[in-house]
Write a protein that holds these residues in place. Sequence first.
Motif, short mmCIF file in Angstrom:
data_model
loop_
_atom_site.label_atom_id
_atom_site.label_comp_id
_atom_site.label_asym_id
_atom_site.label_seq_id
_atom_site.Cartn_x
_atom_site.Cartn_y
_atom_site.Cartn_z
N ASP A 1 0.82 -1.20 0.00
CA ASP A 1 0.00 0.00 0.00
C ASP A 1 0.86 1.26 0.00
O ASP A 1 1.96 1.28 0.57
N LYS A 2 0.34 2.30 -0.61
CA LYS A 2 1.03 3.59 -0.63
C LYS A 2 1.31 4.07 0.79
O LYS A 2 0.45 4.00 1.67
N GLY A 3 2.54 4.55 1.01
CA GLY A 3 2.92 5.06 2.32
C GLY A 3 3.39 4.01 3.29
O GLY A 3 3.73 4.33 4.43
N VAL A 4 3.47 2.73 2.86
CA VAL A 4 3.90 1.65 3.76
C VAL A 4 5.39 1.38 3.60
O VAL A 4 5.88 1.19 2.48
N LEU A 5 6.10 1.38 4.71
CA LEU A 5 7.51 0.97 4.76
C LEU A 5 7.55 -0.51 5.10
O LEU A 5 6.93 -0.96 6.06
N GLN A 6 8.28 -1.27 4.29
CA GLN A 6 8.38 -2.71 4.49
C GLN A 6 9.84 -3.10 4.66
O GLN A 6 10.69 -2.65 3.90
N VAL A 7 10.13 -3.91 5.67
CA VAL A 7 11.48 -4.40 5.93
C VAL A 7 11.48 -5.92 5.88
O VAL A 7 10.67 -6.56 6.56
N GLU A 8 12.35 -6.49 5.05
CA GLU A 8 12.52 -7.93 4.98
C GLU A 8 13.96 -8.28 5.31
O GLU A 8 14.90 -7.60 4.86
N THR A 9 14.13 -9.33 6.08
CA THR A 9 15.47 -9.84 6.34
C THR A 9 15.43 -11.36 6.23
O THR A 9 14.44 -11.98 6.65
N GLY A 10 16.47 -11.93 5.64
CA GLY A 10 16.44 -13.37 5.42
C GLY A 10 17.83 -13.97 5.34
O GLY A 10 18.82 -13.28 5.06
N TYR A 11 17.89 -15.26 5.61
CA TYR A 11 19.13 -16.03 5.56
C TYR A 11 19.03 -17.02 4.40
O TYR A 11 18.05 -17.75 4.26
N ASP A 12 20.05 -17.00 3.54
CA ASP A 12 20.13 -17.92 2.40
C ASP A 12 21.43 -18.69 2.47
O ASP A 12 22.50 -18.09 2.70
N ALA A 13 21.37 -20.00 2.26
CA ALA A 13 22.57 -20.83 2.34
C ALA A 13 22.60 -21.83 1.20
O ALA A 13 21.59 -22.47 0.89
N TYR A 14 23.77 -21.95 0.59
CA TYR A 14 24.07 -22.97 -0.42
C TYR A 14 25.35 -23.66 0.04
O TYR A 14 26.44 -23.30 -0.39
N PRO A 15 25.24 -24.63 0.95
CA PRO A 15 26.42 -25.16 1.63
C PRO A 15 27.18 -26.23 0.88
O PRO A 15 28.23 -26.69 1.35
N ASP A 16 26.68 -26.67 -0.29
CA ASP A 16 27.27 -27.83 -0.93
C ASP A 16 27.93 -27.45 -2.25
O ASP A 16 27.49 -26.55 -2.95
N ASN A 17 29.05 -28.13 -2.59
CA ASN A 17 29.72 -27.93 -3.88
C ASN A 17 28.99 -28.70 -4.97
O ASN A 17 28.42 -29.75 -4.71
N PRO A 18 29.15 -28.23 -6.27
CA PRO A 18 29.68 -26.91 -6.65
C PRO A 18 28.63 -25.83 -6.42
O PRO A 18 27.47 -26.17 -6.23
N PRO A 19 28.98 -24.54 -6.46
CA PRO A 19 30.29 -23.97 -6.75
C PRO A 19 31.10 -23.67 -5.50
O PRO A 19 32.19 -23.14 -5.58
N GLY A 20 30.57 -23.99 -4.32
CA GLY A 20 31.25 -23.71 -3.06
C GLY A 20 30.23 -23.26 -2.03
O GLY A 20 29.07 -22.99 -2.34
N ASN A 21 30.66 -23.19 -0.79
CA ASN A 21 29.79 -22.78 0.30
C ASN A 21 29.50 -21.29 0.21
O ASN A 21 30.40 -20.47 0.27
N GLN A 22 28.23 -20.93 0.09
CA GLN A 22 27.83 -19.53 0.03
C GLN A 22 26.67 -19.31 0.99
O GLN A 22 25.67 -20.01 0.93
N GLN A 23 26.81 -18.31 1.89
CA GLN A 23 25.78 -17.99 2.86
C GLN A 23 25.66 -16.47 2.97
O GLN A 23 26.66 -15.77 3.01
N THR A 24 24.43 -15.98 3.03
CA THR A 24 24.19 -14.54 3.13
C THR A 24 23.05 -14.24 4.09
O THR A 24 22.14 -15.05 4.27
N VAL A 25 23.13 -13.07 4.72
CA VAL A 25 22.03 -12.50 5.49
C VAL A 25 21.68 -11.19 4.81
O VAL A 25 22.43 -10.21 4.92
N ASP A 26 20.58 -11.18 4.07
CA ASP A 26 20.18 -10.00 3.29
C ASP A 26 19.08 -9.22 4.00
O ASP A 26 18.26 -9.79 4.72
N THR A 27 19.09 -7.91 3.77
CA THR A 27 18.05 -7.04 4.30
C THR A 27 17.54 -6.15 3.18
O THR A 27 18.32 -5.61 2.40
N ASN A 28 16.21 -6.01 3.10
CA ASN A 28 15.59 -5.27 2.02
C ASN A 28 14.58 -4.28 2.61
O ASN A 28 13.63 -4.67 3.29
#
Length: 264
Positions: free
Chosen positions: A41-68
């Motif tokens: 809705d117009k005028g609404v501030l939205q905050v998202e935070t999440g954890y993403d993990a790709y622990p297995d090869n290939p291409p290698g272990n990648q983990q992030t904590v993103d905020t939007n």
Amino acid sequence: MTPTTLLCLSLALLTTTCVGQDQISLNPTRPTIANAATIQDKGVLQVETGYDAYPDNPPGNQQTVDTNLTFAALEKLRLDLTWSAFNHEHDDSGTTNGIGTITLGGKYVLHKEDYHRPAPGVAFQYELELPTASQTDLNNLGQQFTVLINHHYGKQGDLDIIANGSIVQANCQQKCNYGGQQSFAVSYHLQAQTRLYAEVFGQNVSQSNTPPGTYVFTGFYRQVSSFFGFDGGLRFGVSNHSSTYGTTIGLVFGKRMYPESAKN
């Protein structure tokens, strides 16, 4: 002010003022890669935070904590700020930990979806990625332009079909790499507050929280109230060079920044 501090202040602002507020419509960008052609809705501030993990090869272990952080400045315009509060990458060249890049951009709704008409909703999204990471290996300069299409089907709009396609320009502080990302997702409203997702997506340029490859995804989104929800799911690589599996989990918060009477 660090990204972690900014996240804490944002969540405190959202959660301490929810009591007594009017009902608002959240529009989470997670858990799928595909994104609907709608905004909150117009005028609404939205905050998202999440954890993403790709622990297995290939291409290698990648983990992030993103905020939007997204803010609907107009009925059809959303402003976006995204960063990786934490990024871990491990491959044959070594291990890198630190704060990831910051992304600025927005989404514009070209045609608003109407459940009772066959024409789908259409939107455009632009993201500019800035090389603001704390580690050299995590820095990136690039941009992404995405076309978003979706439409709800059924008497109650329980079935949502979502399709995205994007052009990606990455690693431009050295030599630009060009690629794309395509995604197709189906969302089913199991209940008014619960959605189930299935998705197929592929990309040939690494994104901040997803390695290159082709994946299938299954997940959910649960809206606890009009101000809070959570999501999660599993991704499985189906191409030769994609990560074998991955997992995601996230939270979404929302707050109207000015009275509902000022929406129009």
